[in-house]
Design a protein around this motif. Structure first.
Motif, mmCIF file in Angstrom:
data_model
loop_
_atom_site.group_PDB
_atom_site.id
_atom_site.type_symbol
_atom_site.label_atom_id
_atom_site.label_comp_id
_atom_site.label_asym_id
_atom_site.label_seq_id
_atom_site.Cartn_x
_atom_site.Cartn_y
_atom_site.Cartn_z
ATOM 1 N N LEU A 4 0.872 -1.099 -0.085
ATOM 2 C CA LEU A 4 0.132 -0.145 0.092
ATOM 3 C C LEU A 4 0.727 1.377 -0.021
ATOM 4 O O LEU A 4 0.294 2.443 0.219
ATOM 5 C CB LEU A 4 -0.980 0.048 1.259
ATOM 6 N N ALA A 5 2.249 1.063 0.151
ATOM 7 C CA ALA A 5 3.050 2.234 0.203
ATOM 8 C C ALA A 5 3.648 2.843 -1.266
ATOM 9 O O ALA A 5 3.337 2.073 -2.261
ATOM 10 C CB ALA A 5 4.401 2.145 0.956
ATOM 11 N N ARG A 6 4.023 3.848 -1.249
ATOM 12 C CA ARG A 6 4.465 4.479 -2.478
ATOM 13 C C ARG A 6 5.729 3.667 -2.849
ATOM 14 O O ARG A 6 6.772 3.510 -2.140
ATOM 15 C CB ARG A 6 4.946 6.199 -2.284
ATOM 16 N N GLY A 7 5.785 3.267 -4.057
ATOM 17 C CA GLY A 7 6.976 2.484 -4.415
ATOM 18 C C GLY A 7 6.950 1.229 -3.833
ATOM 19 O O GLY A 7 7.886 0.332 -3.737
ATOM 20 N N PHE A 8 5.805 0.839 -3.100
ATOM 21 C CA PHE A 8 5.616 -0.519 -2.506
ATOM 22 C C PHE A 8 6.620 -0.840 -1.449
ATOM 23 O O PHE A 8 7.138 -2.050 -1.262
ATOM 24 C CB PHE A 8 5.679 -1.647 -3.696
ATOM 25 N N GLN A 9 7.206 0.111 -0.981
ATOM 26 C CA GLN A 9 8.266 -0.188 0.317
ATOM 27 C C GLN A 9 7.994 0.987 1.086
ATOM 28 O O GLN A 9 8.021 2.217 0.865
ATOM 29 C CB GLN A 9 9.501 -0.256 -0.157
ATOM 30 N N ARG A 10 8.589 0.841 2.356
ATOM 31 C CA ARG A 10 8.439 1.885 3.552
ATOM 32 C C ARG A 10 9.989 2.032 4.047
ATOM 33 O O ARG A 10 10.669 0.871 4.310
ATOM 34 C CB ARG A 10 7.583 1.768 4.579
ATOM 35 N N LYS A 11 10.244 3.071 4.275
ATOM 36 C CA LYS A 11 11.812 3.506 4.881
ATOM 37 C C LYS A 11 11.736 3.437 6.249
ATOM 38 O O LYS A 11 11.136 4.118 6.927
ATOM 39 C CB LYS A 11 12.275 4.498 4.174
ATOM 40 N N TYR A 12 12.780 2.700 6.854
ATOM 41 C CA TYR A 12 13.203 2.610 8.384
ATOM 42 C C TYR A 12 14.431 2.868 8.576
ATOM 43 O O TYR A 12 15.182 2.619 7.795
ATOM 44 C CB TYR A 12 12.512 1.202 8.940
ATOM 45 N N CYS A 13 14.790 3.005 10.036
ATOM 46 C CA CYS A 13 16.282 3.002 10.163
ATOM 47 C C CYS A 13 16.145 2.726 11.985
ATOM 48 O O CYS A 13 15.442 2.916 12.436
ATOM 49 C CB CYS A 13 17.037 4.511 10.069
ATOM 50 N N ILE A 14 17.442 1.920 11.907
ATOM 51 C CA ILE A 14 17.749 1.716 13.437
ATOM 52 C C ILE A 14 19.072 2.559 13.837
ATOM 53 O O ILE A 14 20.178 2.422 13.183
ATOM 54 C CB ILE A 14 17.944 0.206 13.454
ATOM 55 N N ILE A 15 18.925 3.309 14.692
ATOM 56 C CA ILE A 15 20.138 3.983 15.243
ATOM 57 C C ILE A 15 20.679 3.797 16.399
ATOM 58 O O ILE A 15 19.825 3.614 17.533
ATOM 59 C CB ILE A 15 19.814 5.766 14.869
ATOM 60 N N MET A 16 21.955 4.176 16.779
ATOM 61 C CA MET A 16 22.512 4.163 18.074
ATOM 62 C C MET A 16 23.220 5.526 18.267
ATOM 63 O O MET A 16 23.989 5.750 17.519
ATOM 64 C CB MET A 16 23.575 3.145 18.310
ATOM 65 N N LEU A 17 22.493 6.228 19.400
ATOM 66 C CA LEU A 17 23.217 7.623 19.768
ATOM 67 C C LEU A 17 24.017 7.545 20.803
ATOM 68 O O LEU A 17 23.549 6.865 21.935
ATOM 69 C CB LEU A 17 21.903 8.420 19.810
ATOM 70 N N ASN A 66 3.795 -9.599 2.648
ATOM 71 C CA ASN A 66 3.467 -9.159 1.547
ATOM 72 C C ASN A 66 3.343 -10.088 0.398
ATOM 73 O O ASN A 66 2.514 -9.940 -0.461
ATOM 74 C CB ASN A 66 4.785 -8.294 0.912
ATOM 75 N N ASN A 67 4.070 -11.158 0.644
ATOM 76 C CA ASN A 67 3.860 -12.263 -0.431
ATOM 77 C C ASN A 67 2.413 -12.924 -0.326
ATOM 78 O O ASN A 67 1.775 -13.404 -1.176
ATOM 79 C CB ASN A 67 4.832 -13.311 -0.195
ATOM 80 N N LEU A 68 1.979 -13.003 1.182
ATOM 81 C CA LEU A 68 0.883 -13.598 1.458
ATOM 82 C C LEU A 68 -0.423 -12.908 0.605
ATOM 83 O O LEU A 68 -1.431 -13.353 0.198
ATOM 84 C CB LEU A 68 0.473 -13.663 2.694
ATOM 85 N N GLU A 69 -0.196 -11.355 0.902
ATOM 86 C CA GLU A 69 -1.225 -10.562 0.184
ATOM 87 C C GLU A 69 -1.276 -10.482 -1.004
ATOM 88 O O GLU A 69 -2.466 -10.430 -1.828
ATOM 89 C CB GLU A 69 -0.816 -9.083 0.614
ATOM 90 N N GLN A 70 0.081 -10.670 -1.874
ATOM 91 C CA GLN A 70 -0.129 -10.638 -3.325
ATOM 92 C C GLN A 70 -0.754 -11.718 -3.840
ATOM 93 O O GLN A 70 -1.300 -12.136 -4.770
ATOM 94 C CB GLN A 70 1.436 -10.625 -3.972
ATOM 95 N N MET A 71 -0.580 -13.064 -3.171
ATOM 96 C CA MET A 71 -1.431 -14.022 -3.460
ATOM 97 C C MET A 71 -2.726 -14.346 -3.298
ATOM 98 O O MET A 71 -3.758 -14.831 -4.160
ATOM 99 C CB MET A 71 -0.805 -15.360 -2.531
ATOM 100 N N GLN A 72 -3.290 -13.394 -2.512
ATOM 101 C CA GLN A 72 -4.652 -13.142 -2.282
ATOM 102 C C GLN A 72 -5.246 -12.067 -3.250
ATOM 103 O O GLN A 72 -6.471 -12.265 -3.790
ATOM 104 C CB GLN A 72 -5.060 -12.711 -0.868
ATOM 105 N N LYS A 73 -4.452 -11.099 -3.524
ATOM 106 C CA LYS A 73 -4.765 -9.977 -4.370
ATOM 107 C C LYS A 73 -3.643 -9.278 -4.881
ATOM 108 O O LYS A 73 -2.870 -8.908 -4.038
ATOM 109 C CB LYS A 73 -5.829 -9.002 -3.631
ATOM 110 N N SER A 74 -3.441 -9.051 -6.400
ATOM 111 C CA SER A 74 -2.311 -8.306 -6.802
ATOM 112 C C SER A 74 -2.311 -6.702 -6.494
ATOM 113 O O SER A 74 -3.290 -6.233 -5.846
ATOM 114 C CB SER A 74 -2.405 -8.382 -8.391
ATOM 115 N N GLN A 75 -1.164 -6.338 -6.433
ATOM 116 C CA GLN A 75 -0.787 -4.796 -6.100
ATOM 117 C C GLN A 75 -1.782 -3.836 -6.922
ATOM 118 O O GLN A 75 -2.288 -3.001 -6.363
ATOM 119 C CB GLN A 75 0.737 -4.540 -6.104
#
Length: 384
Positions: free
Chosen positions: A118-131, A164-173
């Motif tokens: 459901l995201a733009r470009g079909f991916q969401r951006k995350y980060c893990i940081i140590m400060l 995501n693979n399970l969702e695509q099996m049920q309904k395409s993007q």
């Protein structure tokens, strides 16, 4: 490990934001006060602002909250997430980087993406940081920290890929997008993307383990032991002025070449002994040079005779002490030490060589004929 671990997310509605962080505390906090504006939407949701996940051990407790407990850290953490997800350049699939300074803290950031139909470009951006505040400690922990935050991100990516693979099996993007002419929501939470309702509790356990692991034992470094110790060269300079040049040269020559010196003046031996490496042993037998002090005048009784050319080290020592100026021990001590250490190193090299008397080796070290009486004594001491 002293630092704070956090998960950041690039929300399509609010931009970069912190969704979760874990830090070590001395005791369990009783209240959670937050004055910063915190984004609230489905994609940014993790814990309620008044909620916390707490783990305790004998070293303290580890607290996971939506934003850090100290408000100054909350601002620094938010800036680190913004820089990670908006400013710093990484590869297409993310990457790991370091940035920071003494004012805003030092950061190791690992950027990654999770699949989302459901995201733009079909991916969401995350980060893990140590400060951290301590740059040296952080960079010394680089291998350990990056290894494990990459493992955490890889597990999150695997879970999100399965969903995501399970969702695509049920309904395409394409079908999903066509069915959502007017999307009901702008994003999904990390728990929904990974199919793990308790994903934030799992992240808390991962972060707690990382922060509780001491990867580096910081100890004050101790340099190599200096083989020479000269502490009272100014007194030696004063003794040089009291003695005649011949008497001083004779006494110094005897100490440097391994000839026993006897004197009723107790300060003589410590002052001349410091011109030898600490590991050397003074001779207990053999030829003896007697130093006598009568009416503040020094004289010697010795059957030997000074060579026409004195050893180079003795000449250098005398030239250091004969000046008219009176430098302090802070100047004389290290200068004399450097001279003695230089000749100690030469003696060590000769003692290590299979054929120490090799003329070419001696010439390459700057050792001349007049230095051989000194060298013979020093080489034996180095081998012992």
């Amino acid at each position: 490990m002293d630092g704070i671990l956090a998960v950041g997310h690039f929300c399509e509605s609010h931009g970069p934001c912190v969704i979760l962080c874990t830090q070590r505390c001395q005791q369990e906090p009783q209240q959670f006060s937050h004055c910063l504006t915190v984004a609230v939407c489905e994609a940014c949701q993790s814990l309620d602002l008044k909620q916390a996940i707490v783990s305790k051990d004998d070293k303290g407790c580890f607290v996971t909250t939506r934003t850090p407990l100290p408000q100054d850290l909350a601002f620094l953490l938010k800036q680190a997430v913004i820089r990670s997800l908006s400013c710093e350049e990484t590869g297409k699939d993310g990457g790991t980087l370091y940035f920071g300074d003494n004012e805003r803290g030092h950061v190791i950031s690992h950027i990654f993406t999770l699949q989302d139909s459901l995201a733009r470009g079909f991916q969401r951006k995350y980060c893990i940081i140590m400060l951290m505040r301590d740059k040296i400690h952080l960079l010394n922990s680089w291998s350990f920290v990056t290894k494990h935050i990459k493992q955490i991100s890889a597990e999150l990516q695997e879970k999100a890929a399965n969903v995501n693979n399970l969702e695509q099996m049920q309904k395409s993007q394409r079908a999903v997008r066509q069915a959502q002419a007017s999307p009901v929501c702008t994003g999904r939470s990390l728990g929904q993307l990974t199919g793990e309702p308790a994903i934030f509790a799992h992240i808390h356990l991962w972060f707690t383990w990382l922060l509780s692991t001491e990867t580096i034992a910081e100890k004050p470094s101790k340099g190599p032991d200096i083989p020479v110790e000269i502490n009272n060269s100014s007194r030696l300079k004063g003794l040089y002025k009291q003695m005649s040049p011949v008497v001083f040269r004779t006494v110094c020559y005897c100490y440097l070449t391994g000839i026993k010196v006897e004197s009723d003046c107790v300060e003589i031996e410590p002052l001349f002994r410091q011109l030898l490496p600490k590991m050397f042993h003074l001779p207990q037998s053999g030829e003896v040079c007697h130093l006598i002090k009568n009416n503040n005048v020094f004289d010697i009784i010795w059957n030997g005779k000074l060579p026409q050319k004195l050893p180079t080290l003795l000449t250098l020592i005398e030239s250091t002490l004969c000046g008219d100026d009176d430098p302090s021990d802070a100047v004389l001590n290290p200068h004399l030490m450097s001279l003695v250490i230089q000749w100690f190193n030469k003696a060590c090299v000769v003692s290590w060589a299979p054929n120490g008397q090799n003329i070419e080796l001696l010439a390459s070290l700057g050792i001349q004929k007049q230095d051989m009486p000194l060298l013979s004594y020093w080489v034996i001491q180095c081998r012992n």
